[in-house]
Design a protein around this motif. Structure first.
Motif, PDB file in Angstrom:
ATOM      1  N   TRP A 267      23.887   1.187   0.195  1.00 56.11           N
ATOM      2  CA  TRP A 267      23.778   2.326   1.097  1.00 56.11           C
ATOM      3  C   TRP A 267      22.407   2.398   1.772  1.00 56.11           C
ATOM      4  CZ3 TRP A 267      26.928   5.228  -2.942  1.00 56.11           C
ATOM      5  CH2 TRP A 267      28.196   5.547  -2.453  1.00 56.11           C
ATOM      6  N   ALA A 268      21.405   1.797   1.165  1.00 54.88           N
ATOM      7  CA  ALA A 268      20.045   1.929   1.694  1.00 54.88           C
ATOM      8  C   ALA A 268      19.938   1.396   3.117  1.00 54.88           C
ATOM      9  CB  ALA A 268      19.056   1.192   0.788  1.00 54.88           C
ATOM     10  N   ALA A 269      20.672   0.327   3.411  1.00 56.60           N
ATOM     11  CA  ALA A 269      20.590  -0.280   4.747  1.00 56.60           C
ATOM     12  C   ALA A 269      21.198   0.619   5.810  1.00 56.60           C
ATOM     13  CB  ALA A 269      21.288  -1.633   4.741  1.00 56.60           C
ATOM     14  N   THR A 270      22.337   1.248   5.480  1.00 56.00           N
ATOM     15  CA  THR A 270      23.028   2.108   6.447  1.00 56.00           C
ATOM     16  C   THR A 270      23.487   3.373   5.746  1.00 56.00           C
ATOM     17  OG1 THR A 270      23.839   0.104   7.553  1.00 56.00           O
ATOM     18  CG2 THR A 270      24.828   2.205   8.220  1.00 56.00           C
ATOM     19  N   PRO A 271      22.636   4.379   5.653  1.00 51.59           N
ATOM     20  CA  PRO A 271      23.034   5.622   4.982  1.00 51.59           C
ATOM     21  C   PRO A 271      24.251   6.247   5.671  1.00 51.59           C
ATOM     22  CG  PRO A 271      20.668   5.551   5.313  1.00 51.59           C
ATOM     23  CD  PRO A 271      21.238   4.404   6.089  1.00 51.59           C
ATOM     24  N   PRO A 272      25.232   6.711   4.908  1.00 57.06           N
ATOM     25  CA  PRO A 272      26.434   7.296   5.518  1.00 57.06           C
ATOM     26  C   PRO A 272      26.151   8.686   6.070  1.00 57.06           C
ATOM     27  CG  PRO A 272      26.521   7.487   3.145  1.00 57.06           C
ATOM     28  CD  PRO A 272      25.293   6.688   3.447  1.00 57.06           C
ATOM     29  N   PRO A 273      27.010   9.181   6.950  1.00 59.44           N
ATOM     30  CA  PRO A 273      26.836  10.548   7.471  1.00 59.44           C
ATOM     31  C   PRO A 273      26.810  11.558   6.334  1.00 59.44           C
ATOM     32  CG  PRO A 273      28.497   9.351   8.742  1.00 59.44           C
ATOM     33  CD  PRO A 273      28.170   8.492   7.561  1.00 59.44           C
ATOM     34  N   ALA A 274      25.875  12.469   6.381  1.00 57.09           N
ATOM     35  CA  ALA A 274      25.671  13.408   5.276  1.00 57.09           C
ATOM     36  C   ALA A 274      26.907  14.247   4.996  1.00 57.09           C
ATOM     37  CB  ALA A 274      24.480  14.313   5.576  1.00 57.09           C
ATOM     38  N   GLU A 275      27.677  14.589   6.044  1.00 53.07           N
ATOM     39  CA  GLU A 275      28.810  15.489   5.867  1.00 53.07           C
ATOM     40  C   GLU A 275      30.072  14.773   5.380  1.00 53.07           C
ATOM     41  OE1 GLU A 275      28.985  13.864  10.011  1.00 53.07           O
ATOM     42  OE2 GLU A 275      27.434  14.612   8.631  1.00 53.07           O
ATOM     43  N   SER A 276      30.063  13.463   5.335  1.00 54.18           N
ATOM     44  CA  SER A 276      31.242  12.697   4.935  1.00 54.18           C
ATOM     45  C   SER A 276      31.342  12.595   3.419  1.00 54.18           C
ATOM     46  CB  SER A 276      31.177  11.290   5.524  1.00 54.18           C
ATOM     47  OG  SER A 276      30.091  10.569   4.942  1.00 54.18           O
ATOM     48  N   PHE A 277      32.504  12.169   2.933  1.00 52.96           N
ATOM     49  CA  PHE A 277      32.639  11.930   1.494  1.00 52.96           C
ATOM     50  C   PHE A 277      31.680  10.832   1.057  1.00 52.96           C
ATOM     51  CE2 PHE A 277      34.428   9.551  -2.090  1.00 52.96           C
ATOM     52  CZ  PHE A 277      34.523  10.572  -3.033  1.00 52.96           C
ATOM     53  N   ALA A 278      31.508   9.820   1.897  1.00 50.03           N
ATOM     54  CA  ALA A 278      30.560   8.753   1.564  1.00 50.03           C
ATOM     55  C   ALA A 278      29.153   9.315   1.400  1.00 50.03           C
ATOM     56  CB  ALA A 278      30.588   7.668   2.630  1.00 50.03           C
ATOM     57  N   GLY A 279      28.793  10.273   2.257  1.00 47.78           N
ATOM     58  CA  GLY A 279      27.483  10.892   2.133  1.00 47.78           C
ATOM     59  C   GLY A 279      27.355  11.643   0.814  1.00 47.78           C
ATOM     60  N   TRP A 280      28.419  12.382   0.446  1.00 45.11           N
ATOM     61  CA  TRP A 280      28.407  13.075  -0.843  1.00 45.11           C
ATOM     62  C   TRP A 280      28.327  12.066  -1.990  1.00 45.11           C
ATOM     63  CZ3 TRP A 280      31.820  12.710  -4.947  1.00 45.11           C
ATOM     64  CH2 TRP A 280      31.634  13.646  -5.983  1.00 45.11           C
ATOM     65  N   ALA A 281      29.088  10.982  -1.887  1.00 44.51           N
ATOM     66  CA  ALA A 281      29.086   9.957  -2.930  1.00 44.51           C
ATOM     67  C   ALA A 281      27.706   9.326  -3.073  1.00 44.51           C
ATOM     68  CB  ALA A 281      30.135   8.896  -2.619  1.00 44.51           C
ATOM     69  N   HIS A 282      27.041   9.095  -1.952  1.00 48.92           N
ATOM     70  CA  HIS A 282      25.690   8.533  -1.968  1.00 48.92           C
ATOM     71  C   HIS A 282      24.738   9.453  -2.732  1.00 48.92           C
ATOM     72  CE1 HIS A 282      21.977   7.204   0.595  1.00 48.92           C
ATOM     73  NE2 HIS A 282      21.930   6.731  -0.634  1.00 48.92           N
ATOM     74  N   ARG A 283      24.745  10.730  -2.404  1.00 51.40           N
ATOM     75  CA  ARG A 283      23.857  11.687  -3.070  1.00 51.40           C
ATOM     76  C   ARG A 283      24.205  11.831  -4.550  1.00 51.40           C
ATOM     77  NH1 ARG A 283      25.263  14.275   1.677  1.00 51.40           N
ATOM     78  NH2 ARG A 283      26.687  15.693   0.592  1.00 51.40           N
ATOM     79  N   THR A 284      25.508  11.834  -4.848  1.00 49.56           N
ATOM     80  CA  THR A 284      25.946  12.003  -6.230  1.00 49.56           C
ATOM     81  C   THR A 284      25.593  10.784  -7.064  1.00 49.56           C
ATOM     82  OG1 THR A 284      27.760  13.433  -5.488  1.00 49.56           O
ATOM     83  CG2 THR A 284      27.956  12.472  -7.689  1.00 49.56           C
ATOM     84  N   ALA A 285      25.703   9.594  -6.487  1.00 52.30           N
ATOM     85  CA  ALA A 285      25.320   8.375  -7.208  1.00 52.30           C
ATOM     86  C   ALA A 285      23.835   8.410  -7.572  1.00 52.30           C
ATOM     87  CB  ALA A 285      25.643   7.145  -6.359  1.00 52.30           C
TER      88      ALA A 285
END
Length: 356
Positions: free
Chosen positions: A176-194
């Protein structure tokens, strides 16, 4: 189980219904009067078939590339459990005695239809706690004698592997570090939760020190989640969709189903007494599992959730698999882990009073 209304099995049903009806007629001698869509499978496409005598059958169609040998092993495991008295739908064999019919680009299996049942996705309540505990206890007692191997003791760290969780979380965060996902998306939530889950691993490891040094691993269902537990009123109607036989912690599998995140979050004031009823019924059906492992069920469940990368990694490795239901389940797993940790001392105290 909720199905769409059966469709006519003739050409008006389209190629899928017609192909299924053809295989059933040729390989099973079932004359399909109607073919309807069944519950959505993770990989398979499922159908409800009614034959001309009014009997109903559950038909599972496997996509190309499916490990059919593994599916046969899983079905054999279910049949072994059924032979021991566990409520498992009977498998219908082809006229040649096969459990899976393959031909013409289509592979299917057929089982008896479990009528008037629903999955456990709505969570456990009332008499269902004890019914599920009893069913899982019977399942584990029966499968303890499976020829794939007797129960053995494994280090608790194999069940809740903090080191592996750390490696996998760091790998995901690196991607995720190379391309952070949109903050409002599930991927963004998953990134923060990880990231939060990685930071919390030292605390999880400290809490897991409270587990017994070893846990009993044996042949288990393998995928005993809410969609694979069918309920009818307060009773267990069926356990379905076994996986090929492999050893896993019996206490882990019990916790996975009776402390399903949807149950814990839907009934935050009832999960501890409900767990006690389930564990008491489990012990009566399977007295061979040590009491200290049953006391550890909520700690194992919370630790496993704390070490889990699923489904946080799905946006990275299989974004096409993301569905609203999976996203909601991912959030529920994270929230349920917090609830379990907060109630852990109380839950273990109740179980100690019950069992020790």
């Amino acid at each position: 189980m909720t199905f769409a209304e059966p469709r006519s099995a003739d050409l008006s049903a389209g190629p899928d219904g017609t192909a299924v009806a053809g295989v059933l007629a040729l390989r099973y001698r079932i004359a399909a009067a109607a073919v309807g869509g069944g519950p959505t499978g993770t990989v398979t496409r499922n159908y409800l078939v009614e034959d001309r005598e009014g009997r109903r059958w559950f038909v599972k169609s496997y996509p190309p590339g499916t490990d059919l040998a593994g599916e046969r092993e899983a079905m054999a495991l279910g049949e072994a459990a059924r032979a021991g008295g566990v409520p498992v739908p009977a498998v219908l064999r082809t006229v040649a005695g096969e459990v899976i019919a393959s031909g013409g680009g289509l592979s299917v299996s057929v089982a008896e239809y479990v009528a008037d049942a629903e999955t456990a996705k709505g969570g456990l309540s009332g008499g269902r706690w004890a019914a599920v505990g009893e069913a899982v206890g019977l399942l584990h007692r029966v499968l303890a004698g499976h020829p794939a191997g007797p129960p053995r003791h494994v280090p608790a760290r194999e069940v809740c592997d903090v080191e592996r969780a750390g490696r996998r979380l760091r790998e995901s965060l690196g991607l995720w570090a190379a391309t952070p996902p949109p903050a409002e998306s599930f991927a963004g939530w998953a990134h923060r939760t990880a990231a939060r889950r990685l930071d919390a691993l030292p605390e999880v490891a400290a809490r897991l020190d409270g587990l017994p040094a070893t846990l009993t691993a044996q042949v288990v269902h393998g995928d005993l989640a809410s969609p694979n537990l069918l309920l009818r009123g307060p009773s267990v109607a069926a356990l379905i969709d076994f996986r090929p036989p492999r050893r896993r912690s019996a206490a882990w599998e019990l916790g996975r189903i009776v402390l399903d995140p949807r149950t814990v979050l839907a009934r935050p004031d009832d999960w501890i007494p409900g767990l006690a009823r389930a564990v008491d019924a489990y012990r009566a059906a399977n007295p061979g599992l040590p009491a200290e492992e049953l006391v550890a069920v909520p700690r194992i469940t919370a630790g496993y959730l704390g070490c889990s990368v699923y489904p946080l990694s799905v946006p990275l490795h299989d974004p096409a698999a993301l569905t609203p239901a999976l996203e909601a389940y991912g959030r529920a797993r994270h929230e349920a882990a917090t609830v379990l940790w907060e109630g852990l001392e109380e839950a273990e105290g109740v179980l100690r009073d019950l069992l020790l």
